[in-house]
Design an enzyme around this catalytic site. Structure first.
Site, PDB file in Angstrom:
ATOM      1  N   LYS A  79       0.945  -0.939  -0.120  1.00 61.84           N
ATOM      2  CA  LYS A  79      -0.074   0.079  -0.050  1.00 61.84           C
ATOM      3  C   LYS A  79       0.883   1.268  -0.105  1.00 61.84           C
ATOM      4  O   LYS A  79       2.045   1.326   0.754  1.00 61.84           O
ATOM      5  CB  LYS A  79      -0.894  -0.080   1.158  1.00 61.84           C
ATOM      6  CG  LYS A  79      -1.942   1.040   1.425  1.00 61.84           C
ATOM      7  CD  LYS A  79      -2.890   1.233   2.365  1.00 61.84           C
ATOM      8  CE  LYS A  79      -3.894   2.132   2.297  1.00 61.84           C
ATOM      9  NZ  LYS A  79      -4.765   2.053   3.595  1.00 61.84           N
ATOM     10  N   SER A 154      -9.906   1.656   2.177  1.00 61.08           N
ATOM     11  CA  SER A 154      -8.806   2.442   1.304  1.00 61.08           C
ATOM     12  C   SER A 154      -7.713   1.685   0.753  1.00 61.08           C
ATOM     13  O   SER A 154      -7.137   2.059  -0.325  1.00 61.08           O
ATOM     14  CB  SER A 154      -8.308   3.503   2.209  1.00 61.08           C
ATOM     15  OG  SER A 154      -7.271   2.962   3.207  1.00 61.08           O
ATOM     16  N   SER A 178     -10.194  -0.536   6.215  1.00 66.08           N
ATOM     17  CA  SER A 178      -9.347  -0.364   5.103  1.00 66.08           C
ATOM     18  C   SER A 178      -8.644  -1.668   4.529  1.00 66.08           C
ATOM     19  O   SER A 178      -8.378  -1.665   3.684  1.00 66.08           O
ATOM     20  CB  SER A 178      -8.357   0.731   5.250  1.00 66.08           C
ATOM     21  OG  SER A 178      -9.069   1.961   5.294  1.00 66.08           O
TER      22      SER A 178
END
Lengths: 473, 95
Positions: A79, A154, A178
């Site tokens: 990420k 996310s 997320s």
């Protein structure tokens, strides 16, 4: 056999048996990224040179040693909130569009020490602000199961990269759901560990009392392998704790599974409910004891979270001032102009919204009514879970009330988007660990079962998830 | 609905430049989000239970001594700044 379908364990096995090399596997992934990612949009940057160098190094280790770590030579995605030294790290925000990470996050050091191969950095809502990656300053990640729908957020890029065979596993970060929600939407396994289980050093902070890094993978076994590499105390993160991972396997017989009635209320898609109820029934058929439980203060969780998280975010984002790093707008007469203009230009709509909510909630005159009240309600939610865990071993519930929604469906209404997190945020408020396990599909859209455990009982969650995974196959 | 002046006041505290259009949208968004927060008023008062808090974070301090780090780290950090001169970060006048 397609090399891209293999799990960490299977790739490791192949390396041991010299069936293929890490360079071959890495090239296969890089080729697939080139072929498919223009459509999916999982990656913000592909770190091809780094990946190939790491793969070559891994192949040397594989050739010279009998025993090498499970992650050696296995390609992953990271990420883009997590620093990988020398590579771009944007956190999905224009503020950091050209920012190069000056050092490795602790989790990245751990992966590198285990011989990992890093394919690239994945798309996300800026700083984690969102539930669909639609807020990303750069692009929207499409759901590999249906490209008209979101991948979740996310950590949407991380989840999509696994589902689209563009990475074998990924690291995500979970502040309100997320890791779990995009895992549910994309049909992968995602674990949000207990607060304090994994170091956050080298991650762009969103809500410091909520954030946790965790693994996303094809199988429960893979998630466990990754988790065992990243957990533990780090002197560079004062909130990280020393904890021992027990390898003890659980049995479904006599397992007390709590089912909270508040999770099966209005707003839950009946098709999602059917899939989750089916999973609960399978556990029951295999000897688990199903216990009806109640979390009476859950109804306040969303309001509580959206006071606390933006408050912490507004404080954390104060570091972006156009001076130290990130976007800088030098036009203007004095230092204040640099602050105000750099932030005005670098932050997108959602970042601005959260900074404004947080600043409002923390400002004198409103602090007691919002932030202090929310912290009190947070204790109530925590207490609810503590009461429940005196009676049950784990909790089963949905990850999200709905499967992946259409791109654009909720983009214009921030409150509607916030509601997407309704089943996941309570764990972050309480600091508890939770896992999303693929439990079924509505047509082609995956649905995740959320397995919640008590503090630092990741072993139990993973063990139960492993049993469920076999039952639901 | 929260006023334009209020939005501008918070933006000033947050060191955030907002365009005319952003201020308008912020009035609308902030109002609906803050309305939703009123739900918290309905929550019962918290009283401490008997459970021990397993998440208790202890305040940790480290010894006050110099830890050697490679010079490259300091260089990398300074290099990240938008405006530098030699090994210094340049800023504009305060006034």
């Amino acid at each position: 056999m397609d090399i891209l379908d293999l799990t960490i364990t299977q790739l490791h096995d192949g390396f041991v048996k010299k069936q293929f090399t890490s360079v071959e596997v890495t090239k296969a992934y890089l080729d697939n990224i080139k072929k498919t990612d223009s459509e999916i949009g999982a990656y913000l940057s592909v770190t091809e040179d780094l990946a190939l160098a790491q793969a070559k190094k891994a192949d040397k280790i594989i050739a010279s040693k009998k025993d090498f770590p499970s992650l050696t030579g296995v390609p992953c995605s990271i990420k883009d909130a997590i620093l990988v030294e020398g590579e771009k790290c944007t956190a999905g925000s224009k503020m950091l569009e050209n920012y190069i990470a000056p050092y490795d996050a602790t989790v990245i050091k751990n992966l590198k020490n285990n011989g990992a191969v890093i394919l690239g950095k994945t798309n996300m809502d800026p700083f984690g602000f969102g539930s669909s990656t639609e807020n990303s300053a750069f692009k929207v990640t499409k759901n590999p199961h249906d490209k008209t729908r979101v991948a979740g957020g996310s950590s949407g890029g991380s989840a999509a990269s696994i589902a689209a065979n563009e990475a074998c596993y990924a690291l995500g970060e979970d502040t309100g759901g997320s890791i779990r929600q995009p895992s549910s939407f994309c049909g992968v396994v995602g674990l949000k560990p207990t607060y304090g289980a994994v170091s956050r050093h080298g991650v762009f902070a969103y809500g410091s009392s909520l954030d946790q890094i965790g693994p996303m993978a094809k199988t429960v076994e893979d998630a466990k392998i990754i988790f065992k590499v990243i957990f533990g105390k780090d002197p560079l993160d004062a909130t990280s704790v020393d904890y021992k991972f027990s390898n003890q396997e659980s049995s479904m017989k006599g397992m007390r599974i709590g089912v909270p009635k508040e999770y099966f209320a209005k707003g839950l898609d009946p098709e999602v409910e059917k899939i989750i109820k089916n999973a609960i029934n399978r556990a029951k058929e295999n000897g688990a004891k199903i216990v009806d439980i109640s979390l009476p203060n859950l109804k306040f969780a969303l309001a509580c979270y959206y006071v606390i998280a933006p408050s912490e975010a507004s404080a954390n984002l104060a570091r972006f001032d156009g001076i130290k790093y990130g976007l800088s707008e030098q036009a203007g007469k004095d230092l204040l102009d640099v602050y105000v203009k750099s932030r005005g230009k670098g932050f997108g709509a959602e970042e601005k919204r959260r900074i404004m909510i947080g600043t409002y909630a923390l400002s004198s005159g409103y602090y007691d009514a919002y932030y202090k009240k929310a912290e009190e309600v947070r204790q109530l939610i925590k207490q609810d879970f503590q009461n429940v865990f005196e009676k049950v071993d784990v909790i089963f519930c949905p990850v999200s009330p709905v499967p992946a929604f259409k791109i654009g469906e909720k983009a214009d209404d921030p409150l509607l988007m916030y509601l997407a997190d309704i089943y996941t945020i309570s764990l972050n408020l309480a600091g508890l660990p939770g896992l999303s396990l693929p439990a079924g599909k509505i047509d082609k859209l995956p649905v995740g079962l959320q397995i919640i455990g008590n503090y630092f009982e990741e072993n139990k969650i993973l063990s139960v998830a492993g049993l469920m995974e076999k039952m639901l196959l | 609905m929260i006023s334009k002046e209020e939005v501008l006041g918070i933006a000033k505290l947050a060191r955030l430049e907002l365009s005319e259009k952003e201020v308008e949208k912020m009035q609308k968004d902030l109002s609906s989000i803050l309305d939703y927060f009123n739900l918290l008023k309905k929550a019962p008062k918290f009283t401490k239970g008997k459970q021990e808090d397993k998440t208790q974070i202890e305040t940790t301090t480290r010894e006050d001594k110099i830890i050697e780090k490679p010079a490259s780290l300091a260089n990398n950090l300074v290099q990240s700044a938008p405006d530098t001169q030699e090994r210094y970060i340049k800023v504009k006048n305060i006034f």
